[in-house]
Motif scaffolding. Structure first.
Motif, short mmCIF file in Angstrom:
data_model
loop_
_atom_site.label_atom_id
_atom_site.label_comp_id
_atom_site.label_asym_id
_atom_site.label_seq_id
_atom_site.Cartn_x
_atom_site.Cartn_y
_atom_site.Cartn_z
N ILE A 1 0.76 -1.22 0.09
CA ILE A 1 0.06 0.00 -0.16
C ILE A 1 0.97 1.16 0.01
O ILE A 1 0.54 2.07 -0.71
CB ILE A 1 -0.99 0.11 1.29
N ASP A 2 1.94 1.25 0.94
CA ASP A 2 2.55 2.16 0.96
C ASP A 2 3.53 2.72 -0.29
O ASP A 2 3.85 3.79 -0.75
CB ASP A 2 3.85 2.05 1.99
N ASN A 3 3.82 1.46 -1.11
CA ASN A 3 4.80 1.68 -2.37
C ASN A 3 3.90 1.93 -3.53
O ASN A 3 4.62 1.99 -4.70
CB ASN A 3 5.68 0.87 -2.35
N LYS A 4 2.76 1.47 -3.71
CA LYS A 4 2.11 1.34 -4.97
C LYS A 4 1.80 2.64 -5.71
O LYS A 4 1.89 2.46 -6.78
CB LYS A 4 0.62 0.98 -4.55
N ASP A 5 1.99 4.00 -5.05
CA ASP A 5 2.00 5.10 -5.64
C ASP A 5 3.31 5.67 -6.22
O ASP A 5 3.43 6.79 -6.61
CB ASP A 5 0.84 6.31 -4.90
N ARG A 6 4.23 4.89 -5.43
CA ARG A 6 5.76 5.58 -5.68
C ARG A 6 6.32 4.65 -7.18
O ARG A 6 7.24 4.96 -7.54
CB ARG A 6 6.54 5.16 -4.62
N LYS A 7 5.60 3.74 -7.43
CA LYS A 7 6.23 2.80 -8.38
C LYS A 7 6.39 3.62 -9.82
O LYS A 7 6.06 4.62 -10.29
CB LYS A 7 5.21 1.75 -8.83
N LYS A 8 7.70 3.05 -10.21
CA LYS A 8 8.01 3.68 -11.78
C LYS A 8 7.75 2.53 -12.77
O LYS A 8 8.00 3.17 -14.05
CB LYS A 8 9.33 4.14 -11.49
N ASN A 9 7.30 1.80 -12.50
CA ASN A 9 6.59 0.65 -13.23
C ASN A 9 7.62 -0.12 -14.05
O ASN A 9 8.78 -0.18 -13.52
CB ASN A 9 5.68 1.25 -14.33
N LEU A 10 6.99 -0.85 -15.11
CA LEU A 10 7.68 -1.71 -15.97
C LEU A 10 7.91 -1.00 -17.25
O LEU A 10 6.96 -0.87 -17.88
CB LEU A 10 7.20 -3.00 -16.04
N TYR B 1 13.35 -2.26 -17.46
CA TYR B 1 13.39 -1.60 -16.23
C TYR B 1 12.25 -2.20 -15.31
O TYR B 1 10.97 -1.80 -15.45
CB TYR B 1 13.08 0.18 -16.29
N LEU B 2 12.69 -2.84 -14.33
CA LEU B 2 11.59 -3.28 -13.19
C LEU B 2 11.89 -2.46 -12.03
O LEU B 2 12.69 -2.60 -10.94
CB LEU B 2 11.83 -4.61 -12.75
N TYR B 3 11.11 -1.12 -11.97
CA TYR B 3 11.14 -0.28 -10.92
C TYR B 3 9.88 -0.08 -10.11
O TYR B 3 9.09 0.70 -10.38
CB TYR B 3 11.64 1.12 -11.38
N ALA C 1 3.94 -11.48 -13.90
CA ALA C 1 4.49 -12.35 -14.60
C ALA C 1 3.94 -12.06 -15.98
O ALA C 1 4.83 -12.05 -16.87
CB ALA C 1 4.12 -13.57 -14.18
N THR C 2 2.87 -11.66 -16.26
CA THR C 2 2.20 -11.49 -17.48
C THR C 2 2.69 -10.10 -18.10
O THR C 2 2.92 -10.08 -19.33
CB THR C 2 0.61 -11.37 -17.63
N ASP C 3 2.65 -9.13 -17.19
CA ASP C 3 3.45 -7.84 -17.53
C ASP C 3 4.89 -8.18 -17.98
O ASP C 3 5.08 -7.70 -19.04
CB ASP C 3 3.48 -6.85 -16.34
N ALA D 1 7.07 -16.81 -10.34
CA ALA D 1 6.47 -16.64 -12.01
C ALA D 1 7.32 -15.95 -12.78
O ALA D 1 7.65 -16.49 -14.08
CB ALA D 1 4.88 -16.35 -11.96
N ILE D 2 7.70 -14.85 -12.41
CA ILE D 2 8.37 -13.99 -13.36
C ILE D 2 9.77 -14.50 -13.34
O ILE D 2 10.37 -14.58 -14.58
CB ILE D 2 8.81 -12.63 -12.58
N GLN D 3 10.35 -15.28 -12.35
CA GLN D 3 11.61 -16.01 -12.69
C GLN D 3 11.57 -16.79 -13.59
O GLN D 3 12.39 -16.98 -14.60
CB GLN D 3 12.27 -16.44 -11.10
N THR D 4 10.31 -17.79 -13.72
CA THR D 4 10.14 -18.51 -14.71
C THR D 4 10.28 -18.10 -16.07
O THR D 4 10.82 -18.68 -16.91
CB THR D 4 8.99 -19.54 -14.58
N ARG D 5 9.42 -16.98 -16.24
CA ARG D 5 9.56 -16.21 -17.57
C ARG D 5 10.68 -16.10 -17.83
O ARG D 5 11.19 -16.28 -19.07
CB ARG D 5 8.37 -15.22 -17.46
N LEU D 6 11.58 -15.59 -16.97
CA LEU D 6 13.03 -15.09 -17.34
C LEU D 6 13.92 -16.23 -17.91
O LEU D 6 14.49 -16.11 -18.78
CB LEU D 6 13.57 -14.16 -16.16
#
Length: 243
Positions: A12-21, A33-35, A46-48, A77-82
């Motif tokens: 919750i605290d960080n969801k609005d600080r994200k710089k996204n993918l 970039y995974l920020y 993982a879909t993103d 799941a993201i690790q598997t995609r990578l």
């Protein structure tokens, strides 16, 4: 329960600080970039990640990470995609790879950390409801998750499982030097420590218990520099008696 509440608070605290993918293609190379936090509702999924990697068409790319972690299953799941990606992936930890973000980082073939960055490992958290049998089953599930995560760390570092378990039990924060010494990364980037500090301090890390002081202290802002041209004009006006 306290830990899960803190994890939810972290999200919750960080969801609005994200710089996204963000995926970028340039002559100098492909960069992803995974920020962001890692979460199926408020962060990167993982879909993103799969959609972002499609941008590169199987070509090699560098993944730059600055993340306080998040959902353990989404991280795996993201690790598997990578790992399934046909091209080579080099991971660059720009500021912070904590919790589930370390699982993601291990999806790359090689890893580098900025000199001022941190890498944090700990045991998995959850929230359990029900009778004593339900809670015991949840504890067994957490143990299996920790075993899987620990196996990843052991494979990357070559360390004994007892050492890995101790690190996870203690919520251990590794500087770039420590991360390299213990085999989590191969190289350290020393080019821009100030930027690494800015990246890593962008997150609210109050959900964690052993956060290094360097991550809780905000840097003192530099005082504004005077506009020398403006001052010169002002002094000229004073000499002319203009006010």
């Amino acid at each position: 329960m306290r830990n899960m509440q803190q994890l939810l608070q972290l999200i919750i605290d960080n969801k609005d600080r994200k710089k996204n993918l963000r995926a970028e293609q340039a002559d100098s190379g492909n960069v992803l970039y995974l920020y962001d936090i890692i979460d199926p509702w408020f962060g990167v999924t993982a879909t993103d990640m799969a959609h972002a990697m499609e941008t590169f068409g199987g070509a090699d790319f560098e993944m730059r990470i600055n993340s306080p972690g998040g959902d353990v299953f989404e991280g795996r799941a993201i690790q598997t995609r990578l790992k399934q990606y046909p091209g080579n992936i080099h991971v660059m930890i720009d500021g912070l790879a904590a919790s589930a973000a370390t699982t993601v980082a291990l999806g790359g073939k090689t890893r580098t950390m900025a000199a001022g960055a941190f890498f944090m490992v700990h045991n998995s958290w959850t929230l359990a409801f029900g009778n004593r049998h339900d809670v015991r089953k949840t504890g067994d599930l957490l143990e299996q998750i920790d075993d899987a995560i620990g196996a990843d760390y052991a494979a990357a570092t070559g360390k004994e499982r007892d050492q890995i378990v101790q690190w996870m039990d203690d919520e251990t924060w590794f500087s770039a030097t420590d991360a390299k010494a213990n085999g989590f990364i191969q190289d350290i980037y020393t080019g821009d420590d100030a930027q690494a500090a800015k990246n890593r301090n962008a997150w609210n890390l109050s959900a964690y218990k052993n956060v290094p002081k360097a991550l809780t202290e905000q840097p003192t802002p530099e005082p504004p520099q005077p506009d020398r041209a403006h001052m010169a004009r002002y002094l000229d006006m004073l000499e002319l008696g203009v006010s």
